[in-house]
Design a protein around this motif. Structure first.
Motif, PDB file in Angstrom:
ATOM      1  N   THR A 236       9.710  14.947  -1.885  1.00  0.00           N
ATOM      2  CA  THR A 236      11.300  14.403  -1.841  1.00  0.00           C
ATOM      3  C   THR A 236      11.097  12.109  -1.511  1.00  0.00           C
ATOM      4  O   THR A 236      10.200  11.530  -1.201  1.00  0.00           O
ATOM      5  CB  THR A 236      11.839  14.066  -0.396  1.00  0.00           C
ATOM      6  N   LEU A 237      12.554  11.977  -1.998  1.00  0.00           N
ATOM      7  CA  LEU A 237      12.648  10.827  -2.042  1.00  0.00           C
ATOM      8  C   LEU A 237      12.449   9.144  -0.479  1.00  0.00           C
ATOM      9  O   LEU A 237      11.818   8.550  -0.268  1.00  0.00           O
ATOM     10  CB  LEU A 237      14.238   9.872  -1.825  1.00  0.00           C
ATOM     11  N   ASP A 238      12.659  10.952   0.901  1.00  0.00           N
ATOM     12  CA  ASP A 238      12.473  10.254   2.274  1.00  0.00           C
ATOM     13  C   ASP A 238      10.443  10.005   1.931  1.00  0.00           C
ATOM     14  O   ASP A 238      10.047   9.425   2.683  1.00  0.00           O
ATOM     15  CB  ASP A 238      13.170  11.217   2.637  1.00  0.00           C
ATOM     16  N   ASN A 239       9.922  10.954   1.673  1.00  0.00           N
ATOM     17  CA  ASN A 239       8.803  10.972   1.340  1.00  0.00           C
ATOM     18  C   ASN A 239       8.265  10.054   0.509  1.00  0.00           C
ATOM     19  O   ASN A 239       7.200   9.112   1.072  1.00  0.00           O
ATOM     20  CB  ASN A 239       7.875  12.143   0.647  1.00  0.00           C
ATOM     21  N   LEU A 240       8.584   9.649  -0.410  1.00  0.00           N
ATOM     22  CA  LEU A 240       8.300   8.531  -1.495  1.00  0.00           C
ATOM     23  C   LEU A 240       8.672   7.228  -0.491  1.00  0.00           C
ATOM     24  O   LEU A 240       8.069   5.546  -0.440  1.00  0.00           O
ATOM     25  CB  LEU A 240       9.599   8.331  -2.684  1.00  0.00           C
ATOM     26  N   MET A 241       9.273   7.017  -0.319  1.00  0.00           N
ATOM     27  CA  MET A 241      10.151   5.282   0.789  1.00  0.00           C
ATOM     28  C   MET A 241       9.316   5.347   2.518  1.00  0.00           C
ATOM     29  O   MET A 241       9.055   4.343   2.845  1.00  0.00           O
ATOM     30  CB  MET A 241      11.349   5.501   1.287  1.00  0.00           C
ATOM     31  N   ARG A 242       9.200   6.370   2.754  1.00  0.00           N
ATOM     32  CA  ARG A 242       7.755   6.870   4.005  1.00  0.00           C
ATOM     33  C   ARG A 242       6.555   6.448   3.570  1.00  0.00           C
ATOM     34  O   ARG A 242       5.466   6.406   4.723  1.00  0.00           O
ATOM     35  CB  ARG A 242       8.484   7.793   4.458  1.00  0.00           C
ATOM     36  N   MET A 243       5.895   6.478   2.617  1.00  0.00           N
ATOM     37  CA  MET A 243       4.745   6.035   2.161  1.00  0.00           C
ATOM     38  C   MET A 243       3.727   7.497   2.159  1.00  0.00           C
ATOM     39  O   MET A 243       2.418   7.050   3.099  1.00  0.00           O
ATOM     40  CB  MET A 243       3.953   4.647   2.417  1.00  0.00           C
ATOM     41  N   ALA A 244       4.635   8.725   2.148  1.00  0.00           N
ATOM     42  CA  ALA A 244       3.403   9.357   2.688  1.00  0.00           C
ATOM     43  C   ALA A 244       4.074  10.798   1.653  1.00  0.00           C
ATOM     44  O   ALA A 244       4.367  11.941   1.982  1.00  0.00           O
ATOM     45  CB  ALA A 244       4.255  10.237   3.543  1.00  0.00           C
ATOM     46  N   SER A 245       3.957  10.462   0.536  1.00  0.00           N
ATOM     47  CA  SER A 245       3.851  11.600  -0.647  1.00  0.00           C
ATOM     48  C   SER A 245       2.957  12.519  -1.437  1.00  0.00           C
ATOM     49  O   SER A 245       2.876  13.727  -1.578  1.00  0.00           O
ATOM     50  CB  SER A 245       3.882  10.665  -2.282  1.00  0.00           C
ATOM     51  N   GLY A 246       1.742  11.922  -0.456  1.00  0.00           N
ATOM     52  CA  GLY A 246       0.790  12.761  -0.740  1.00  0.00           C
ATOM     53  C   GLY A 246       0.001  12.854  -1.462  1.00  0.00           C
ATOM     54  O   GLY A 246      -0.736  13.469  -2.170  1.00  0.00           O
ATOM     55  N   LEU A 247       0.421  11.579  -3.106  1.00  0.00           N
ATOM     56  CA  LEU A 247       0.403  11.668  -3.893  1.00  0.00           C
ATOM     57  C   LEU A 247      -1.588  10.774  -4.023  1.00  0.00           C
ATOM     58  O   LEU A 247      -1.369   9.671  -2.719  1.00  0.00           O
ATOM     59  CB  LEU A 247       1.347  10.693  -4.736  1.00  0.00           C
ATOM     60  N   TYR A 248      -2.239  11.379  -4.778  1.00  0.00           N
ATOM     61  CA  TYR A 248      -3.141   9.742  -4.574  1.00  0.00           C
ATOM     62  C   TYR A 248      -2.978   8.891  -5.689  1.00  0.00           C
ATOM     63  O   TYR A 248      -1.890   9.317  -7.279  1.00  0.00           O
ATOM     64  CB  TYR A 248      -4.806  11.184  -5.132  1.00  0.00           C
ATOM     65  N   SER A 249      -4.091   8.089  -5.225  1.00  0.00           N
ATOM     66  CA  SER A 249      -3.924   6.721  -6.562  1.00  0.00           C
ATOM     67  C   SER A 249      -5.519   6.244  -6.747  1.00  0.00           C
ATOM     68  O   SER A 249      -6.125   6.601  -6.181  1.00  0.00           O
ATOM     69  CB  SER A 249      -3.179   5.601  -6.970  1.00  0.00           C
ATOM     70  N   ASP A 250      -5.769   5.374  -7.782  1.00  0.00           N
ATOM     71  CA  ASP A 250      -7.213   5.208  -7.214  1.00  0.00           C
ATOM     72  C   ASP A 250      -7.576   3.949  -6.993  1.00  0.00           C
ATOM     73  O   ASP A 250      -8.266   2.921  -6.496  1.00  0.00           O
ATOM     74  CB  ASP A 250      -7.539   4.291  -8.883  1.00  0.00           C
ATOM     75  N   THR A 251      -6.004   2.975  -6.478  1.00  0.00           N
ATOM     76  CA  THR A 251      -5.998   1.846  -5.056  1.00  0.00           C
ATOM     77  C   THR A 251      -5.418   2.403  -4.830  1.00  0.00           C
ATOM     78  O   THR A 251      -4.034   2.417  -5.122  1.00  0.00           O
ATOM     79  CB  THR A 251      -6.045   0.603  -5.861  1.00  0.00           C
ATOM     80  N   ALA A 252      -5.082   2.619  -2.822  1.00  0.00           N
ATOM     81  CA  ALA A 252      -4.319   2.159  -2.176  1.00  0.00           C
ATOM     82  C   ALA A 252      -3.776   1.431  -2.004  1.00  0.00           C
ATOM     83  O   ALA A 252      -4.598   0.451  -2.555  1.00  0.00           O
ATOM     84  CB  ALA A 252      -4.702   2.976  -1.267  1.00  0.00           C
ATOM     85  N   GLY A 253      -3.006   0.921  -1.681  1.00  0.00           N
ATOM     86  CA  GLY A 253      -2.228  -0.839  -0.974  1.00  0.00           C
ATOM     87  C   GLY A 253      -1.385  -1.082  -2.560  1.00  0.00           C
ATOM     88  O   GLY A 253      -0.777  -0.894  -3.064  1.00  0.00           O
ATOM     89  N   ASN A 254      -1.898  -2.800  -2.351  1.00  0.00           N
ATOM     90  CA  ASN A 254      -0.940  -3.119  -3.339  1.00  0.00           C
ATOM     91  C   ASN A 254      -0.974  -3.474  -4.168  1.00  0.00           C
ATOM     92  O   ASN A 254      -1.320  -4.496  -4.957  1.00  0.00           O
ATOM     93  CB  ASN A 254      -0.387  -4.954  -2.190  1.00  0.00           C
ATOM     94  N   ARG A 255      -2.598  -2.915  -5.416  1.00  0.00           N
ATOM     95  CA  ARG A 255      -2.571  -2.632  -6.028  1.00  0.00           C
ATOM     96  C   ARG A 255      -2.270  -2.016  -7.514  1.00  0.00           C
ATOM     97  O   ARG A 255      -3.186  -0.491  -7.251  1.00  0.00           O
ATOM     98  CB  ARG A 255      -4.176  -3.084  -6.898  1.00  0.00           C
ATOM     99  N   THR A 256      -1.303  -2.332  -8.438  1.00  0.00           N
ATOM    100  CA  THR A 256      -0.975  -1.606  -9.495  1.00  0.00           C
ATOM    101  C   THR A 256      -1.021  -2.981 -10.774  1.00  0.00           C
ATOM    102  O   THR A 256      -0.366  -2.467 -11.305  1.00  0.00           O
ATOM    103  CB  THR A 256       0.276  -1.174  -9.829  1.00  0.00           C
TER     104      THR A 256
END
Length: 451
Positions: A236-256
Motif C-alpha cells: 500500500t501507499l501507507d506501507n511505502l510512506m512508513r518505510m515498511a514495504s518489505g522490499l529488499y534493495s542492495d543498499t538500505a538508507g540514502n544510497r540510490t
C-alpha cells in the motif's frame, strides 16, 4: 587527473590478469561516469535552482561527498552553457560527456549516459517570483525579530552545535524571529534538501489525496508490480510512506547511486526489487519506498504537479527534480530555500489551510493529514527518533514538546515543526560524517529559550 591519464590507467589495468583487469577497468570507468553525473547535476542545480556561484558550488556541494567519487569529481572538466542552461562533464576520452539540463518547472535533469545533447536555440523560460507580496506568500513584512533567538541562530552559523551550518531560520506565530546565513548564502539561496524531500513527497501525496481518489490504505498500483503472481501488488501507499514495504534493495538508507548519479530512471532501477518481508511488518529506511510512493500517487492522480503546489504556497524557489522519463526523484532530489521550508512548516501549523494571494483561505491538505503523517502506527526504527509517514518524530526527546515532528536530510538538512508552540525551525548545512549538527540539542535550547 586529466582525461588521458585516466584512460591510460584503465588501459593499464588490462595488462594484469584479464578477467580481474576487465572488472577493475569497468569499475574505474563506472565510478568516473557516476562522478561526472554528480558534478553535472549539482553544478546545474546549484547554479540555476540555488542561485549559487561556481566557487560556492565547488566549496560546498562538491566537497564532503561520497568517498566513491570524492577524489574524482575535482579532476573532471566542466563545460557550462548559460544560454541553453546545460552543464557537460567529461569523464573519458572515448565516451560522450555527462549532461544535465535545466528547465523552470522541475530544475535540472541528468540525461542518460550516451545522450548527445540538445540544442533548442530558444530563450530558456525563467521562473516568476512574487517577493513583494506579504509573508508567507512573499517576503514582505516577514520578520518579528527576537534578540535571544537571533543569538542562537548566529551561534549555529558560527559553528556552534557542530557541523557546517549554511542557514538557520526560526519562526513563531507566523513571523520569522531569527534568520542567519553563512557568507555566500542569503534568504533566496537554494540547497538540495536531500531526504527532507521525503517529507515534501508526503505533503504532495496528501495534496493528491485531497484532490483525487487516492486511498493510502489501498495498494499503490505500481504498473510494474501488476503481473500475475507478483505479491508486491499488495503493498500500500501507507506501507511505502512508513518505510515498511518489505522490499529488499542492495543498499538500505540514502544510497540510490544509479538514479542519483548514473541517470538510470526510477522505472528502470527502483521498481525491480523483490519482496522479502510481509508488507507493514518491518521498518527499513530506503529511498525506493518513497520513490514508489510517489510513483503510485502519480499513477492514481493525473494532476500530480509539485510546481503548481509550490506556487500555491509561495514556495516559488523550490524545484522538485525528475529523471529523464519525468519521474519525480522525491526521495532526495529537491532544491529549496530556508524560507520555503519555513512556508511548508507553516502549512502544517495551519493544519493544511493556506491563504492565497488574494487572502482567501484554501485547504491544501486533508484535515487529518497532520495527524496521519505524525502517527507512529507502523513498525518503528531502532534508533533515537520515531517515524510516522514520511516524517520523523521527536516525541520522546527530553525538553522538546511531544508533538514535535520533522524532516531530516543528509548533510544536516532539518525542518522542525512544533504545533503546540506555533514554531518552525529550519537548519541547512553541509555536514560530513565527521562533523554533524546536533539538531536535538539545538531544538531543546530554542524551546527552553521560548518558554
Amino acid at each position: 587527473m586529466r582525461r588521458k591519464t585516466a584512460s591510460a590507467l584503465i588501459i593499464a589495468a588490462f595488462t594484469a590478469a584479464p578477467l580481474a583487469a576487465q572488472n577493475n577497468a569497468d569499475d574505474l570507468l563506472y565510478n568516473r561516469a557516476l562522478s561526472a553525473g554528480y558534478k553535472a547535476q549539482f553544478t546545474c542545480s546549484g547554479l540555476w535552482n540555488g542561485g549559487k556561484t561556481l566557487e560556492n558550488i565547488a566549496r560546498d556541494e562538491l566537497t564532503g561527498i561520497y568517498p566513491r567519487i570524492a577524489d574524482i569529481v575535482p579532476t573532471l572538466e566542466t563545460e557550462i552553457d548559460e544560454k541553453e542552461r546545460q552543464v557537460k562533464v567529461t569523464y573519458a576520452d572515448d565516451a560522450p560527456p555527462r549532461i544535465a539540463i535545466w528547465n523552470h518547472r522541475t530544475g535540472c535533469t541528468s540525461l542518460p549516459i550516451g545522450f548527445s545533447g540538445i540544442k533548442t536555440g530558444a530563450t530558456v523560460k525563467l521562473r516568476e517570483f512574487h517577493d513583494e507580496l506579504p509573508w508567507p506568500m512573499g517576503d514582505a513584512n516577514a520578520k518579528a525579530p527576537d534578540e535571544s533567538m537571533g543569538a542562537l541562530a548566529s551561534q549555529a552559523v558560527d559553528g556552534g552545535f557542530g557541523g557546517k551550518t549554511s542557514a538557520v531560520l526560526i519562526m513563531r506565530g507566523g513571523k520569522i524571529t531569527a534568520e542567519a546565513y553563512m557568507p555566500g548564502h542569503d534568504k533566496h539561496t537554494g540547497q538540495r534538501t536531500w531526504s527532507v524531500a521525503k517529507s515534501i513527497a508526503g505533503t504532495l501525496i496528501g495534496h493528491a489525496v485531497l484532490n483525487g481518489s487516492i486511498d493510502v490504505n489501498k495498494p499503490a498500483q505500481i504498473l510494474e508490480w501488476q503481473g500475475f503472481g507478483d505479491s508486491r501488488k499488495s503493498i500500500t501507499l501507507d506501507n511505502l510512506m512508513r518505510m515498511a514495504s518489505g522490499l529488499y534493495s542492495d543498499t538500505a538508507g540514502n544510497r540510490t547511486d544509479p538514479v542519483y548519479m548514473g541517470a538510470a530512471s526510477v522505472g528502470q532501477r527502483s521498481t525491480s526489487w523483490p519482496l522479502i518481508r510481509r508488507p507493514g511488518s518491518h521498518f527499513r529506511y530506503a529511498n525506493n519506498d518513497t520513490l514508489m510512493a510517489v510513483r503510485g500517487a502519480q499513477a492514481q492522480y493525473a494532476d500530480f504537479d509539485p510546481y503548481a503546489f509550490f506556487r500555491k504556497t509561495g514556495m516559488t524557489r523550490t524545484y522538485a527534480e525528475t529523471d529523464w522519463q519525468d519521474n519525480y526523484i522525491l526521495s532526495s532530489q529537491l532544491w529549496t530555500t530556508a524560507r520555503d521550508l519555513a512556508r511548508l512548516g507553516q502549512l502544517y501549523l495551519n493544519n493544511g489551510v493556506w491563504k492565497d494571494r488574494q487572502g482567501k483561505k484554501q485547504r491544501l491538505l486533508p484535515e487529518n493529514w497532520r495527524t496521519y503523517v505524525t502517527a507512529p502506527s507502523g513498525p518503528q526504527p531502532d534508533r533515537q527518533f520515531g517515524y510516522g509517514a514520511t516524517f520523523w518524530l521527536m516525541n520522546t526527546s527530553e525538553g522538546i514538546p511531544a508533538d514535535t515532528f520533522a524532516g531530516f536530510g543528509n548533510r544536516g538538512q532539518y525542518l522542525i515543526i512544533i504545533p503546540s508552540m506555533e514554531m518552525v525551525i529550519v537548519r541547512r548545512g553541509y555536514d560530513t560524517r565527521e562533523a554533524r549538527f546536533n539538531i536535538e540539542e539545538f531544538t531543546r535550547q530554542i524551546v527552553a529559550d521560548a518558554q
